[in-house]
Motif scaffolding. Structure first.
Motif, PDB file in Angstrom:
ATOM      1  N   TRP A 169       3.094  10.711  16.412  1.00 38.03           N
ATOM      2  CA  TRP A 169       3.991  10.378  15.233  1.00 38.03           C
ATOM      3  C   TRP A 169       2.907  10.059  13.998  1.00 38.03           C
ATOM      4  CZ3 TRP A 169       4.345   6.067  12.013  1.00 38.03           C
ATOM      5  CH2 TRP A 169       5.343   5.973  11.415  1.00 38.03           C
ATOM      6  N   LYS A 170       3.574  10.406  12.837  1.00 33.41           N
ATOM      7  CA  LYS A 170       2.977  10.118  11.734  1.00 33.41           C
ATOM      8  C   LYS A 170       4.061   9.631  10.829  1.00 33.41           C
ATOM      9  CE  LYS A 170       2.761  14.738   9.589  1.00 33.41           C
ATOM     10  NZ  LYS A 170       2.167  15.841   9.033  1.00 33.41           N
ATOM     11  N   GLY A 171       3.669   8.917   9.864  1.00 31.05           N
ATOM     12  CA  GLY A 171       4.308   8.181   8.811  1.00 31.05           C
ATOM     13  C   GLY A 171       3.773   7.690   7.475  1.00 31.05           C
ATOM     14  N   ASN A 172       4.584   7.256   6.570  1.00 29.11           N
ATOM     15  CA  ASN A 172       3.984   6.658   5.413  1.00 29.11           C
ATOM     16  C   ASN A 172       5.121   5.801   4.894  1.00 29.11           C
ATOM     17  OD1 ASN A 172       6.136   8.309   4.089  1.00 29.11           O
ATOM     18  ND2 ASN A 172       4.807  10.138   3.890  1.00 29.11           N
ATOM     19  N   ASN A 173       4.867   5.521   3.341  1.00 27.27           N
ATOM     20  CA  ASN A 173       5.738   4.536   2.947  1.00 27.27           C
ATOM     21  C   ASN A 173       7.151   4.915   2.799  1.00 27.27           C
ATOM     22  OD1 ASN A 173       5.434   1.606   1.655  1.00 27.27           O
ATOM     23  ND2 ASN A 173       6.420   2.642  -0.248  1.00 27.27           N
ATOM     24  N   TYR A 174       7.657   6.162   3.186  1.00 31.12           N
ATOM     25  CA  TYR A 174       8.954   6.708   2.758  1.00 31.12           C
ATOM     26  C   TYR A 174       9.525   7.071   4.026  1.00 31.12           C
ATOM     27  CZ  TYR A 174       6.981   6.816  -1.529  1.00 31.12           C
ATOM     28  OH  TYR A 174       6.350   6.237  -2.966  1.00 31.12           O
ATOM     29  N   THR A 175       8.789   6.832   5.277  1.00 33.84           N
ATOM     30  CA  THR A 175       9.454   7.085   6.539  1.00 33.84           C
ATOM     31  C   THR A 175       9.726   5.776   7.425  1.00 33.84           C
ATOM     32  OG1 THR A 175       7.205   7.340   7.555  1.00 33.84           O
ATOM     33  CG2 THR A 175       8.313   9.074   6.748  1.00 33.84           C
ATOM     34  N   PRO A 176      10.612   5.693   8.354  1.00 35.99           N
ATOM     35  CA  PRO A 176      11.028   4.433   9.028  1.00 35.99           C
ATOM     36  C   PRO A 176       9.903   4.089   9.842  1.00 35.99           C
ATOM     37  CG  PRO A 176      12.843   5.934   8.954  1.00 35.99           C
ATOM     38  CD  PRO A 176      11.872   6.611   8.513  1.00 35.99           C
ATOM     39  N   PHE A 206       0.977  -1.370   0.082  1.00 33.71           N
ATOM     40  CA  PHE A 206       0.062   0.033  -0.025  1.00 33.71           C
ATOM     41  C   PHE A 206       1.119   1.224   0.020  1.00 33.71           C
ATOM     42  CE2 PHE A 206      -2.097  -3.512   1.950  1.00 33.71           C
ATOM     43  CZ  PHE A 206      -3.573  -3.325   1.507  1.00 33.71           C
ATOM     44  N   VAL A 207       1.450   1.528  -1.049  1.00 33.38           N
ATOM     45  CA  VAL A 207       2.559   2.485  -1.032  1.00 33.38           C
ATOM     46  C   VAL A 207       1.875   3.735  -0.926  1.00 33.38           C
ATOM     47  CG1 VAL A 207       3.731   1.188  -2.819  1.00 33.38           C
ATOM     48  CG2 VAL A 207       2.173   2.948  -3.554  1.00 33.38           C
ATOM     49  N   ASN A 208       0.678   4.203  -1.175  1.00 31.86           N
ATOM     50  CA  ASN A 208      -0.101   5.142  -0.613  1.00 31.86           C
ATOM     51  C   ASN A 208      -0.353   5.511   0.794  1.00 31.86           C
ATOM     52  OD1 ASN A 208       0.369   6.361  -3.066  1.00 31.86           O
ATOM     53  ND2 ASN A 208      -1.249   5.366  -3.974  1.00 31.86           N
ATOM     54  N   HIS A 209       0.129   4.600   1.629  1.00 31.63           N
ATOM     55  CA  HIS A 209      -0.865   4.723   3.165  1.00 31.63           C
ATOM     56  C   HIS A 209      -0.025   5.701   3.981  1.00 31.63           C
ATOM     57  CE1 HIS A 209       3.194   2.556   4.311  1.00 31.63           C
ATOM     58  NE2 HIS A 209       3.025   3.300   5.289  1.00 31.63           N
ATOM     59  N   GLU A 210      -1.121   6.020   4.893  1.00 34.62           N
ATOM     60  CA  GLU A 210      -0.540   7.008   5.906  1.00 34.62           C
ATOM     61  C   GLU A 210      -1.019   6.279   7.210  1.00 34.62           C
ATOM     62  OE1 GLU A 210      -1.280  11.634   4.451  1.00 34.62           O
ATOM     63  OE2 GLU A 210      -2.923  10.281   3.966  1.00 34.62           O
ATOM     64  N   ILE A 211      -0.154   6.694   8.261  1.00 33.58           N
ATOM     65  CA  ILE A 211      -0.521   6.166   9.566  1.00 33.58           C
ATOM     66  C   ILE A 211      -0.212   7.272  10.868  1.00 33.58           C
ATOM     67  CG2 ILE A 211       2.114   5.390   9.873  1.00 33.58           C
ATOM     68  CD1 ILE A 211       0.636   3.015  11.499  1.00 33.58           C
ATOM     69  N   PHE A 212      -1.025   7.422  11.491  1.00 40.55           N
ATOM     70  CA  PHE A 212      -0.830   8.414  12.710  1.00 40.55           C
ATOM     71  C   PHE A 212      -1.238   7.696  13.907  1.00 40.55           C
ATOM     72  CE2 PHE A 212      -2.820  10.343   8.768  1.00 40.55           C
ATOM     73  CZ  PHE A 212      -2.071  11.406   8.903  1.00 40.55           C
ATOM     74  N   ILE A 213      -0.340   7.919  14.909  1.00 36.81           N
ATOM     75  CA  ILE A 213      -0.305   7.470  16.443  1.00 36.81           C
ATOM     76  C   ILE A 213      -0.656   8.613  17.421  1.00 36.81           C
ATOM     77  CG2 ILE A 213       1.172   6.255  18.181  1.00 36.81           C
ATOM     78  CD1 ILE A 213       2.828   4.959  15.883  1.00 36.81           C
ATOM     79  N   TYR A 214      -1.571   8.186  18.184  1.00 39.42           N
ATOM     80  CA  TYR A 214      -2.213   9.156  19.263  1.00 39.42           C
ATOM     81  C   TYR A 214      -1.703   8.629  20.747  1.00 39.42           C
ATOM     82  CZ  TYR A 214      -4.445  11.101  15.335  1.00 39.42           C
ATOM     83  OH  TYR A 214      -4.690  11.599  14.101  1.00 39.42           O
ATOM     84  N   ASN A 215      -1.561   9.436  21.515  1.00 40.04           N
ATOM     85  CA  ASN A 215      -1.374   9.110  23.020  1.00 40.04           C
ATOM     86  C   ASN A 215      -3.061   8.944  23.904  1.00 40.04           C
ATOM     87  OD1 ASN A 215      -2.433  11.690  23.665  1.00 40.04           O
ATOM     88  ND2 ASN A 215      -0.328  12.344  24.319  1.00 40.04           N
TER      89      ASN A 215
END
Length: 604
Positions: free
Chosen positions: A554-561, A538-547
């Motif tokens: 934190w947030k990331g995608n296919n190009y972040t660790p 899913f090369v266009n994915h986006e992920i978000f982490i909340y406390n």
């Protein structure tokens, strides 16, 4: 008494069953080139046979062969004949001769049986050449008491020699044999016999001649003061060669080669027939009539000057590739039995199942005795079955005048090479491992692609490799396709041929697997927030982490660790404290329109 009655009724049956006149005279052999023929032979009768004379017949006699210098023997055929059912084992120059072919006929006026026999003595005559030849142990003396009452007790032998000489013109020599006879009818009427000889092809009548080996002719007719005759005609014209062969007694115990008149009860006659045939004739009718004599015709030989080609064709090979309607035909056009060259440009036609599929023509003049070879590709139409007759015809529709016009074609039964019929294989779909990579197991297709237990199945990565049968896939149960869609080619080897088919490998984005425990302790296990089947799928994915208070850490995608427990672009300390966090994953894929969410647990 019973056996005599059976013999009597057997003779009556033969007289009226249609087998009365023995074996029809028919073409036996042809010779094309600088050929001619001659006869030699002799009678075993010590004198002209008459009523009750002589009372015995010789069992041996001799004759000389005298071929001119430069003549080469091509064939020599021995014929012998006599009264009675037959003596088929004789000697020639003390060599045992057993008849290779036999003939018989019955005299219509008396019901008496007569015989003739044949043997190919070519090897003997080539070996011994010009010399004296003696036939011995030909004995019909035990038959004389039954045959002398009508003066038909006789025996004799003759040799037909066909020879080649470079000083001769180009000729065609035809040999016809069998055994046909004529005599007066049972009521005393004139007996007649018509013999048609074919395959003449008269191109030039100059120097043409005909020869006869005949038996039992008598020189004592016509009787003085009578008009009884024995006549020989060709195409309705009476043949004669006086004084040796008068017009009213053609078969009178003479030898045209030596001029002898004491060949009692047999004839070796040769006549010039230039005025009896016409250019263009393909056959001739020989007509015989007798009012007294009994005559048997055993052999007829013709020699005609003829300078013509004779095209023939042979198929050497016809082969095609597996499952292809294109075949390669290897064939030869020949001019073997000819007296002239076959010209360049002679047409050639190729048929499959009666359908014209190809044409060609001779490229060069084909000389006498030579051939020209052809290698030609043709396509078999779809309407022609896989089993068909391949036919090649040379000189169609007859633009070249030939010695023979009925030998211009040849056929071969051909079967197109077809492999086993493959079963339809479904395409395979696996999970996308990233950038359309997938792992597949298609080993079961080895058993399902064909119903033929004798077939061998291999898998290949290209059509070329499948056709060549090289580089098979070593492990179909664990095949990694680095990019899809990918075609896999299947080769099915049958007993005679192979078939290929194919199927597709494709991938689909499978739901990612979330590992929701992160322990950032540097032990190499769960040190980051890992989601299997996410990156590069899913090369266009986006992920978000909340406390727990809903703040984004934190947030990331296919190009972040992957997240390693540190706050990036968030609020507060860079080191996230142990505890429970909440994630939202947007796959941005039409197959998964809703985001995935859940809890993860972080500890150090």
């Amino acid at each position: 008494m019973r056996s005599k009655l059976l013999l009597f009724y057997g003779v009556l049956f033969l007289l009226f069953s249609g087998n009365l006149f023995g074996q029809d005279i028919a073409l036996s052999e042809q010779f094309f080139g600088r050929y001619d023929f001659t006869f030699f032979g002799n009678t075993l009768n010590p004198d002209e046979n008459t009523f009750m004379y002589p009372d015995s017949i010789l069992t041996s006699s001799s004759a000389d062969l005298n071929l001119s210098s430069g003549s080469e023997i091509e064939k020599a055929y021995l014929y012998w004949a006599g009264c009675g059912p037959g003596d088929f084992n004789i000697k020639l120059n003390n060599i045992d001769i057993a008849a290779q072919r036999t003939f018989s006929t019955i005299q219509a006026s008396s019901g008496k049986i007569f015989f003739a026999a044949f043997y190919d003595i070519t090897d003997i005559v080539i070996s011994q050449g010009n010399t004296t030849y003696t036939v011995s142990e030909l004995d019909v003396n035990d038959q004389i008491p039954e045959y002398w009452d009508n003066g038909t007790h006789f025996a004799g032998w003759a040799v037909l020699v066909v020879y080649k000489n470079n000083n001769l013109p180009l000729n065609v020599v035809n040999v016809y044999d069998g055994l046909e006879s004529l005599s007066t009818t049972p009521s005393g009427g004139v007996g007649e016999l018509n013999i048609t000889i074919d395959n003449l092809n008269v191109i030039d009548d100059v120097g043409s001649k005909i020869g006869f080996i005949a038996w039992e002719g008598d020189r004592g007719i016509p009787a003085p003061g009578t008009d009884i005759i024995e006549s020989l005609s060709i195409n309705g014209i009476t043949v004669s060669n006086p004084p040796l062969n008068p017009a009213n007694n053609a078969f009178n115990g003479t030898n045209s080669v030596t001029g002898a008149q004491n060949l009692f009860n047999m004839d070796l006659d040769i006549y010039n027939i230039q005025n009896f045939i016409d250019i263009g004739d393909e056959s001739a009718t020989i007509q015989l009539a007798t009012g007294q004599d009994y005559v048997m015709i055993n052999t007829i030989v013709t020699k005609l000057n003829s300078q013509l080609p004779d095209a023939t064709v042979t198929i050497d090979q016809a082969e095609g590739e597996c499952n292809s309607r294109n075949i390669a035909v290897n064939y030869s056009v020949s001019n073997i039995n000819a007296t002239d060259f076959l010209p360049a440009g002679t047409p050639i036609s190729i048929y499959a199942g009666g359908i014209l599929i190809g044409t060609n023509q001779t490229q060069n003049d084909i000389q006498i005795g030579d051939s020209e070879n052809f290698y030609q590709f043709v396509t078999i139409p779809n309407g022609v079955p896989v089993n068909f007759s391949l036919e090649i015809i040379v000189d169609q529709p007859g633009v070249v005048t030939e010695l023979q016009e009925n030998n211009n074609n040849t056929t071969m039964d051909v079967t197109l090479a077809t492999g086993p019929t493959p079963n339809l294989l479904a395409d395979l779909i696996s999970c996308n491992r990233g950038y359309t990579e997938g792992l597949f197991d298609f080993s079961a297709y080895e058993n399902t692609v064909t119903s033929d237990p004798n077939s061998t199945v291999t898998f290949h990565e290209s059509q070329l490799e499948a056709n060549a049968g090289i580089n098979p896939i070593p492990d179909p149960s664990n095949y990694l396709a680095t990019a899809t869609p990918k075609t896999i080619f299947v080769r099915i080897d049958g007993p005679e041929c192979f078939t290929t088919t194919s199927f597709q490998l494709m991938v689909k984005p499978c739901p990612p697997i979330v590992y929701n425990a992160v322990s950032v302790n540097g032990d190499g296990m769960n040190d980051t927030f890992h989601i299997e089947g996410l990156r590069d799928v899913f090369v266009n994915h986006e992920i978000f982490i909340y406390n727990r208070w809903g703040r984004e850490v934190w947030k990331g995608n296919n190009y972040t660790p992957e997240w390693d427990g540190y706050i990036k672009d968030g609020v507060g300390s860079n080191h996230a404290p142990d505890g429970t966090y909440f994630y939202i994953l947007y796959l941005n894929d039409p197959n998964y329109p809703k985001p995935l969410n859940g809890y993860l647990y972080l500890n150090h």
